[in-house]
Each structure stands twice: as C-alpha cells, then as structure tokens.
Design a protein around this motif. Structure first.
Motif, PDB file in Angstrom:
ATOM      1  N   CYS A 154      -4.227   7.587   6.961  1.00  0.00           N
ATOM      2  CA  CYS A 154      -4.969   8.758   6.493  1.00  0.00           C
ATOM      3  C   CYS A 154      -6.236   8.976   7.312  1.00  0.00           C
ATOM      4  O   CYS A 154      -6.831   8.033   7.836  1.00  0.00           O
ATOM      5  N   THR A 155      -6.674  10.216   7.375  1.00  0.00           N
ATOM      6  CA  THR A 155      -7.980  10.547   7.931  1.00  0.00           C
ATOM      7  C   THR A 155      -8.992  10.584   6.786  1.00  0.00           C
ATOM      8  O   THR A 155      -8.627  10.575   5.602  1.00  0.00           O
ATOM      9  N   SER A 156     -10.260  10.660   7.125  1.00  0.00           N
ATOM     10  CA  SER A 156     -11.295  10.789   6.097  1.00  0.00           C
ATOM     11  C   SER A 156     -11.085  12.062   5.285  1.00  0.00           C
ATOM     12  O   SER A 156     -11.284  12.083   4.064  1.00  0.00           O
ATOM     13  N   GLU A 157     -10.663  13.135   5.965  1.00  0.00           N
ATOM     14  CA  GLU A 157     -10.417  14.400   5.268  1.00  0.00           C
ATOM     15  C   GLU A 157      -9.265  14.263   4.260  1.00  0.00           C
ATOM     16  O   GLU A 157      -9.310  14.841   3.168  1.00  0.00           O
ATOM     17  N   ASN A 158      -8.226  13.493   4.633  1.00  0.00           N
ATOM     18  CA  ASN A 158      -7.120  13.248   3.700  1.00  0.00           C
ATOM     19  C   ASN A 158      -7.618  12.572   2.432  1.00  0.00           C
ATOM     20  O   ASN A 158      -7.217  12.936   1.321  1.00  0.00           O
ATOM     21  N   ALA A 211     -17.741  13.996   6.175  1.00  0.00           N
ATOM     22  CA  ALA A 211     -16.520  13.378   5.641  1.00  0.00           C
ATOM     23  C   ALA A 211     -16.464  11.905   5.990  1.00  0.00           C
ATOM     24  O   ALA A 211     -16.176  11.057   5.136  1.00  0.00           O
ATOM     25  N   ASP A 212     -16.730  11.578   7.246  1.00  0.00           N
ATOM     26  CA  ASP A 212     -16.710  10.174   7.660  1.00  0.00           C
ATOM     27  C   ASP A 212     -17.798   9.375   6.953  1.00  0.00           C
ATOM     28  O   ASP A 212     -17.581   8.224   6.570  1.00  0.00           O
ATOM     29  N   CYS A 213     -18.975   9.975   6.793  1.00  0.00           N
ATOM     30  CA  CYS A 213     -20.077   9.257   6.150  1.00  0.00           C
ATOM     31  C   CYS A 213     -19.721   8.918   4.710  1.00  0.00           C
ATOM     32  O   CYS A 213     -19.931   7.796   4.257  1.00  0.00           O
ATOM     33  N   ILE A 214     -19.142   9.877   3.991  1.00  0.00           N
ATOM     34  CA  ILE A 214     -18.796   9.654   2.589  1.00  0.00           C
ATOM     35  C   ILE A 214     -17.687   8.623   2.462  1.00  0.00           C
ATOM     36  O   ILE A 214     -17.763   7.696   1.650  1.00  0.00           O
ATOM     37  N   VAL A 215     -16.640   8.765   3.260  1.00  0.00           N
ATOM     38  CA  VAL A 215     -15.456   7.927   3.101  1.00  0.00           C
ATOM     39  C   VAL A 215     -15.634   6.553   3.740  1.00  0.00           C
ATOM     40  O   VAL A 215     -15.292   5.528   3.139  1.00  0.00           O
ATOM     41  N   ARG A 216     -16.140   6.507   4.952  1.00  0.00           N
ATOM     42  CA  ARG A 216     -16.231   5.222   5.661  1.00  0.00           C
ATOM     43  C   ARG A 216     -17.450   4.403   5.250  1.00  0.00           C
ATOM     44  O   ARG A 216     -17.400   3.168   5.275  1.00  0.00           O
ATOM     45  N   SER A 217     -18.535   5.064   4.908  1.00  0.00           N
ATOM     46  CA  SER A 217     -19.771   4.338   4.614  1.00  0.00           C
ATOM     47  C   SER A 217     -20.231   4.489   3.178  1.00  0.00           C
ATOM     48  O   SER A 217     -21.200   3.860   2.767  1.00  0.00           O
ATOM     49  N   GLY A 218     -19.569   5.336   2.419  1.00  0.00           N
ATOM     50  CA  GLY A 218     -20.054   5.660   1.086  1.00  0.00           C
ATOM     51  C   GLY A 218     -19.931   4.542   0.074  1.00  0.00           C
ATOM     52  O   GLY A 218     -19.021   3.725   0.148  1.00  0.00           O
ATOM     53  N   ASP A 219     -20.862   4.518  -0.844  1.00  0.00           N
ATOM     54  CA  ASP A 219     -20.772   3.659  -2.018  1.00  0.00           C
ATOM     55  C   ASP A 219     -21.541   4.328  -3.146  1.00  0.00           C
ATOM     56  O   ASP A 219     -22.180   5.361  -2.948  1.00  0.00           O
ATOM     57  N   ALA A 220     -21.457   3.759  -4.326  1.00  0.00           N
ATOM     58  CA  ALA A 220     -22.035   4.404  -5.500  1.00  0.00           C
ATOM     59  C   ALA A 220     -23.543   4.593  -5.401  1.00  0.00           C
ATOM     60  O   ALA A 220     -24.113   5.463  -6.067  1.00  0.00           O
ATOM     61  N   ARG A 221     -24.195   3.820  -4.548  1.00  0.00           N
ATOM     62  CA  ARG A 221     -25.652   3.955  -4.404  1.00  0.00           C
ATOM     63  C   ARG A 221     -26.039   5.279  -3.766  1.00  0.00           C
ATOM     64  O   ARG A 221     -27.193   5.698  -3.843  1.00  0.00           O
ATOM     65  N   SER A 232       0.821  -1.211   0.000  1.00  0.00           N
ATOM     66  CA  SER A 232       0.000   0.000   0.000  1.00  0.00           C
ATOM     67  C   SER A 232       0.853   1.257   0.000  1.00  0.00           C
ATOM     68  O   SER A 232       1.995   1.265   0.462  1.00  0.00           O
ATOM     69  N   CYS A 233       0.268   2.316  -0.501  1.00  0.00           N
ATOM     70  CA  CYS A 233       0.941   3.600  -0.646  1.00  0.00           C
ATOM     71  C   CYS A 233       1.037   4.318   0.703  1.00  0.00           C
ATOM     72  O   CYS A 233       0.077   4.338   1.481  1.00  0.00           O
ATOM     73  N   GLN A 234       2.190   4.935   0.981  1.00  0.00           N
ATOM     74  CA  GLN A 234       2.413   5.664   2.224  1.00  0.00           C
ATOM     75  C   GLN A 234       1.852   7.089   2.106  1.00  0.00           C
ATOM     76  O   GLN A 234       2.583   8.082   2.151  1.00  0.00           O
ATOM     77  N   VAL A 235       0.553   7.182   1.979  1.00  0.00           N
ATOM     78  CA  VAL A 235      -0.087   8.455   1.681  1.00  0.00           C
ATOM     79  C   VAL A 235       0.197   9.498   2.758  1.00  0.00           C
ATOM     80  O   VAL A 235       0.610  10.626   2.465  1.00  0.00           O
ATOM     81  N   ARG A 236      -0.022   9.146   4.014  1.00  0.00           N
ATOM     82  CA  ARG A 236       0.142  10.130   5.082  1.00  0.00           C
ATOM     83  C   ARG A 236       1.598  10.589   5.184  1.00  0.00           C
ATOM     84  O   ARG A 236       1.882  11.777   5.385  1.00  0.00           O
ATOM     85  N   ASN A 237       2.541   9.669   5.042  1.00  0.00           N
ATOM     86  CA  ASN A 237       3.950  10.040   5.088  1.00  0.00           C
ATOM     87  C   ASN A 237       4.292  11.015   3.961  1.00  0.00           C
ATOM     88  O   ASN A 237       5.082  11.947   4.148  1.00  0.00           O
TER      89      ASN A 237
END
Length: 275
Positions: A150-154, A201-211, A101-106
């Motif tokens: 990463c955070t949801s905002e990231n 932000a959390d709703c979109i990133v953690r729970s989101g899907d195309a529906r 996986s990519c070291q995004v936060r770093n």
C-alpha cells in the motif's frame, strides 16, 4: 461424511441472522479467513475456501463486512470485489496473533472499494490506537507484499472514505457539504516531525502517532481539545479501568499464591499503598 448436527445448527443461525438483518435493514459484521487453521478447517469440512463457503450461504454483499480477510486466493478476492463485500484490515492484531497480513493492494486493484482499517479488540491489539494502526498497516504491507504494498494514500483512504463505505455510511468519510463535520486536527509542529512535513499523507501515515492529535470534532462538536477528552473525566475512567483490571488479575491468580502476592505488591506500589 455427511453434515453434522452442529453444521445444521450453524446454518440455521446464519439464516436467522440474515433474515433479521434484512427485516431491520442493519449491517452484518464478522471475521473471515483470519487464520490458516480456519482456512484448513473449511477446506477439509466443506471442500472450499472460507470466502466460497460464505458465498454459498448468502453471507456476501453490500450488507456484510468482515475483519481480517487474510488467507485468500485470487478467486476469493474476485468474489469479494464482485459482491461488494466490505473488508476491515486489522494489522496489529494480525501481527500479535501471527495470522499473516491482509492483501490490501491486491484487493484494491481487483475492485474492492469497501475496505477499511480497524483495531480489532483490546485483547488482541492492546492499544486500540487508530494512528498507530495506520502506521503499522503501511509498514506491514511494505514488509510482506513488497511491490504490491500500500501507499500512504491507500492507508488514509482506508482510515477515512474506505472505512465509511465499509460501514455502509454515506454521511461520513470525506469533508464535503452535507456530510457530518467529523475531523481531527493534527499538530505536527513538534521537532519529532521536522523534515517530514512536506508530504502530509506520508507524515500522518509513516510518522504519525496519537500525540499528534490536538483536536477531534464529531458532527461539529469538539470532543477532544489539546489532546484531552472533554466529555469524560479521564483520570476517573483510567482509575476505574485499573481497579477492574487488578480485581480480575487477583481472581485469576487465586490458585497461585506467589503470583497473587506479586500482583498485590505491584498494585500497592502503583497506587501508593491502596489496594
């Protein structure tokens, strides 16, 4: 061991690519440090990391952006930040191909601002679903990088403003006067998201899907409404894709009679008898 003819050919192709990009003022995209085998090969052949090899060959800078960028050390990340090179993380493809996986936060902490999110190709992600990519990016970072995840905002930054910067675009990525009216409207009134709507932000990133996608607006034009594409016939395109897929499967299985018969039977069942 001296450089091979293939190496000279590759370097000539790269020089021509850079000259073309500079002449026509276009971006250059590729893949970088995606697999451990790529890293090992570069170390063995050139005595340096893939990022360092790209630096030596003038392949880093604000004209360039690369997918994956997984197998990096601290110096590699520093070089990407200092040169303003763009990075596109493709987590689902990385999981599918067991690439790590990519070291995004770093990277973000080191000053890499041009960092976005991508789905790679259909052959290595299978869904090309940006909503799913956001959620997986968050979860994969949590799994592999723990306190440096990463955070949801990231993740939202990568999918919007960060992605725009990666592409060298200053007319998209944020909703401000003068930029393109590109936005999506999400419907999270469904019971599936009850209890999690307090943090967008959390709703979109953690729970989101195309529906969740109700409406998509591109440069002010509505192209998706109530989850349906308006500019193409979805059924027709879907049927065409299935037809091509079935044809390719049959051609690939022509030397395996039992497999071919199984595919034909499956196709007939799914199409109501038509082949």
């Amino acid at each position: 061991m001296g450089p091979s003819i293939a190496q000279y050919d590759a370097e000539e192709v790269l020089r021509s690519t850079i000259e073309f990009a500079e002449k026509d003022d276009v971006m250059v995209h590729g893949h970088l440090a995606e697999s451990k085998s790529e890293y090992d090969f570069t170390m063995e052949q050139f005595g340096c990391s893939p990022v360092e090899w790209f630096r030596r060959n003038n392949l880093l800078g604000d004209r360039f952006y690369y997918a994956h960028c997984i197998h990096l050390d601290e110096q590699d990340i520093k070089v990407l930040a200092e040169t303003g090179t763009g990075v596109v993380s493709c987590p689902i493809s990385n999981m599918y191909l067991s690439s790590s996986s990519c070291q995004v936060r770093n990277m973000m902490d080191a000053g890499v601002e041009r960092i976005g999110l991508g789905v790679d190709g259909a052959a290595s992600s299978n869904s090309s679903n940006m909503m799913e990519e956001m959620r997986v990016a968050y979860l994969l970072n949590r799994l592999t990088h723990e306190e440096n995840a990463c955070t949801s905002e990231n993740i939202l930054y990568m999918a919007t403003a960060g992605g725009a910067k990666t592409l060298g675009r200053n007319d998209i990525g944020t909703l401000v006067p003068g930029k393109a009216a590109d936005l999506i409207l999400l419907d999270w009134s469904s019971l599936s998201y009850a209890g999690g709507r307090n943090d967008p932000a959390d709703c979109i990133v953690r729970s989101g899907d195309a529906r969740m996608v109700d409406t998509v607006i591109v440069n002010g034009e509505i192209v998706v409404k109530k989850g349906r594409l308006l500019r193409i016939d979805e059924w027709q395109k879907s049927a065409y894709a299935d037809e091509i897929s079935h044809e390719l499967l049959q051609r690939a299985s022509k030397h395996f009679l039992a497999l071919q018969e199984e595919i034909i039977s499956s196709v007939q069942e799914s199409t109501g008898g038509a082949l």
